[in-house]
Design a protein around this motif. Structure first.
Motif, PDB file in Angstrom:
ATOM      1  N   THR A  13      -7.334 -14.950 -64.502  1.00 15.39           N
ATOM      2  CA  THR A  13      -6.783 -13.840 -65.285  1.00 15.39           C
ATOM      3  C   THR A  13      -7.256 -13.977 -66.725  1.00 15.39           C
ATOM      4  O   THR A  13      -7.484 -15.086 -67.219  1.00 15.39           O
ATOM      5  N   ALA A  14      -7.430 -12.841 -67.383  1.00 13.98           N
ATOM      6  CA  ALA A  14      -7.847 -12.824 -68.783  1.00 13.98           C
ATOM      7  C   ALA A  14      -6.948 -11.855 -69.541  1.00 13.98           C
ATOM      8  O   ALA A  14      -6.672 -10.755 -69.053  1.00 13.98           O
ATOM      9  N   MET A  15      -6.492 -12.238 -70.744  1.00 14.48           N
ATOM     10  CA  MET A  15      -5.647 -11.391 -71.577  1.00 14.48           C
ATOM     11  C   MET A  15      -6.456 -10.925 -72.786  1.00 14.48           C
ATOM     12  O   MET A  15      -7.101 -11.734 -73.461  1.00 14.48           O
ATOM     13  N   ILE A  16      -6.407  -9.610 -73.073  1.00 14.87           N
ATOM     14  CA  ILE A  16      -7.158  -9.094 -74.219  1.00 14.87           C
ATOM     15  C   ILE A  16      -6.251  -8.783 -75.408  1.00 14.87           C
ATOM     16  O   ILE A  16      -6.746  -8.458 -76.484  1.00 14.87           O
ATOM     17  N   SER A  17      -4.925  -8.881 -75.198  1.00 16.90           N
ATOM     18  CA  SER A  17      -3.985  -8.682 -76.305  1.00 16.90           C
ATOM     19  C   SER A  17      -2.627  -9.214 -75.869  1.00 16.90           C
ATOM     20  O   SER A  17      -2.410  -9.527 -74.692  1.00 16.90           O
ATOM     21  N   SER A  18      -1.694  -9.291 -76.815  1.00 20.91           N
ATOM     22  CA  SER A  18      -0.369  -9.827 -76.530  1.00 20.91           C
ATOM     23  C   SER A  18       0.707  -8.822 -76.926  1.00 20.91           C
ATOM     24  O   SER A  18       0.437  -7.828 -77.610  1.00 20.91           O
ATOM     25  N   ALA A  19       1.942  -9.110 -76.510  1.00 20.64           N
ATOM     26  CA  ALA A  19       3.056  -8.229 -76.863  1.00 20.64           C
ATOM     27  C   ALA A  19       3.272  -8.187 -78.365  1.00 20.64           C
ATOM     28  O   ALA A  19       3.655  -7.151 -78.931  1.00 20.64           O
ATOM     29  N   ASN A  20       3.042  -9.320 -79.048  1.00 15.05           N
ATOM     30  CA  ASN A  20       3.225  -9.376 -80.498  1.00 15.05           C
ATOM     31  C   ASN A  20       2.070  -8.741 -81.257  1.00 15.05           C
ATOM     32  O   ASN A  20       2.219  -8.376 -82.430  1.00 15.05           O
ATOM     33  N   SER A  21       0.916  -8.639 -80.616  1.00 18.85           N
ATOM     34  CA  SER A  21      -0.260  -8.059 -81.259  1.00 18.85           C
ATOM     35  C   SER A  21      -1.009  -7.181 -80.265  1.00 18.85           C
ATOM     36  O   SER A  21      -2.088  -7.530 -79.780  1.00 18.85           O
ATOM     37  N   PRO A  22      -0.442  -6.004 -79.924  1.00 16.40           N
ATOM     38  CA  PRO A  22      -1.086  -5.129 -78.939  1.00 16.40           C
ATOM     39  C   PRO A  22      -2.329  -4.458 -79.505  1.00 16.40           C
ATOM     40  O   PRO A  22      -2.524  -4.404 -80.733  1.00 16.40           O
ATOM     41  N   VAL A  23      -3.173  -3.961 -78.622  1.00 21.71           N
ATOM     42  CA  VAL A  23      -4.298  -3.125 -79.050  1.00 21.71           C
ATOM     43  C   VAL A  23      -3.727  -1.804 -79.551  1.00 21.71           C
ATOM     44  O   VAL A  23      -3.021  -1.103 -78.816  1.00 21.71           O
ATOM     45  N   THR A  24      -4.004  -1.472 -80.810  1.00 26.23           N
ATOM     46  CA  THR A  24      -3.500  -0.229 -81.395  1.00 26.23           C
ATOM     47  C   THR A  24      -4.610   0.812 -81.370  1.00 26.23           C
ATOM     48  O   THR A  24      -5.678   0.612 -81.940  1.00 26.23           O
TER      49      THR A  24
END
Length: 400
Positions: A273-284
């Motif tokens: 699995t790969a994450m491109i953003s987090s809940a604290n710093s979402p893609v805006t």
């Protein structure tokens, strides 16, 4: 007396031998046969999932059964079919099956061997009972989804898989509702199922997006969508699931917003699995005006079975090509209309996966699109259009 004792002992030995032989024949041998039979059987389990649909709040299909055969050419009434029967039949809203959600259809024991054909059999719409239907976005009306008569014998899915003795095979029917539902231009809709058969894997690409409304997230290779999903409408969380090992471009599109791309996202194996953003710093997502590219796609000669499709693509620096939006033409008018952002897309590289990923605006490509017209059995055509300041039109005539 010695002779009598000897005879008696012999009789006892004979009776003991007969008893042991009877026990062996009736208990040991059948047990061995049962174990041998079980060892020659495996299990097939089938589930269904969906990619997001374009312009619908619900896409319902009712499934009667799944048929399995070892021959790719076996007809409906040929011997050798095995069936997973859904009793009662099951009505499924495909749009509820996103972000890795699955609907299990059932499982069946199969003789070990090589299998090449699946058939998905849907129930018919009868009277006022809508087995297959859609609810267009912005309405509460459930509209019948007409199914071709050919689907009465089952939608034929050619997919080879091996069932090994004593093992389980899990297959996933990836039902692409966006490409499967086609408009007839008179308020009615038809079903032309587009389904891929995939192995079930735990791999995928996840993250968080803001804002989350009317957003589609897709994993692409060379500008072709492999799988897609929609984020949770409240949290913005998404997960593009069941990806084969490869390197992907993660493409985020939304109405009224610029396209965002994260390139070079690696999936190393079936559990990566790969994450491109987090809940604290979402893609805006950046806001954008929109313009449209519209026209018709005609098939010459006409086809009663194939439907043309219009796709808007963009080529970003480093030759990254992405699909922004696609749409089947209207069945009656052969028309299409794609509403697209005029603002430049934003691009970032996954790199080593360190978050947050830096995104930069790709100004030279603002409003610049390649419109591609395709249909199975016809030559693909494409034209470049710029909609930075105004709408554009482009008509196509495809030939074999």
């Amino acid at each position: 007396m010695k002779t009598n004792r000897s005879s008696t002992q012999k009789i006892h030995l004979i009776l003991l031998a007969v008893t042991l032989l009877t026990f062996f024949l009736f208990f040991i041998i059948p047990g061995c046969n049962s174990s041998s039979s079980d060892a020659q059987t495996g299990t097939l389990a089938v589930s269904i999932t969906d990619a997001p649909a374009c312009g619908f709040d619900a896409v319902n299909v009712t499934i009667r059964k799944v048929m399995i055969h070892q021959s790719p050419n076996a007809a409906e009434n040929a011997p050798g079919w095995e069936e997973i029967i859904l009793n009662p039949v099951r009505k499924i809203d495909l749009l509820s099956l996103t972000n890795g959600a699955l609907e299990e259809l059932g499982e069946i024991p199969l003789a070990a061997g090589h299998y090449t054909q699946l058939r998905l059999v849907l129930a018919d719409n009868r009277g006022m009972t809508l087995s297959n239907s859609v609810i267009p976005t912005g309405t509460a009306d459930e509209i019948a989804l007409d199914t071709p008569s050919a689907l009465q014998s089952g939608l034929k899915l050619i997919n080879e898989f091996e069932v090994l003795a004593g093992e389980r095979v899990d297959l996933l029917l990836d039902f692409n509702a966006c490409k499967s539902v086609v408009s007839r231009g008179n308020g009615s809709y038809g079903l032309k199922p587009v389904i891929r058969v995939l192995p079930i894997t735990l791999s995928g690409i996840g993250g968080f997006i803001s804002p989350a409304g009317n957003v589609t997230v897709s994993a692409q290779i060379n500008g072709e969508i492999v799988r897609s999903t929609v984020p949770h409408p409240l949290t913005g969380e998404f997960f593009v699931s069941h990806l084969d090992p490869d390197t992907y471009d993660l493409v985020i599109t939304a109405d009224g917003h610029a396209t965002t791309v994260v390139s070079g996202v690696p999936i190393a194996n079936a559990t990566s699995t790969a994450m491109i953003s987090s809940a604290n710093s979402p893609v805006t997502l950046a806001a954008s005006a929109t313009q449209s590219i519209s026209g018709t796609i005609l098939l010459n000669p006409p086809s009663t079975s194939e439907i043309a499709e219009a796709t808007a693509k963009q080529t970003l620096p480093e030759t990254t090509t992405i699909t922004v939006k696609s749409q089947p033409v209207d069945l009656l008018s052969s028309a299409y209309s794609l509403s697209l952002p005029t603002a430049a897309p934003w691009l970032g590289s996954y790199g080593d996966g360190t978050l947050p990923i830096t995104l930069t605006e790709q100004s030279p490509t603002a409003g610049e699109y390649s419109i591609v017209a395709t249909a199975i059995g016809y030559q693909t055509q494409s034209f470049t259009k710029n909609i930075a300041t105004a709408d554009a039109t482009q008509d196509f005539t495809l030939v074999p």
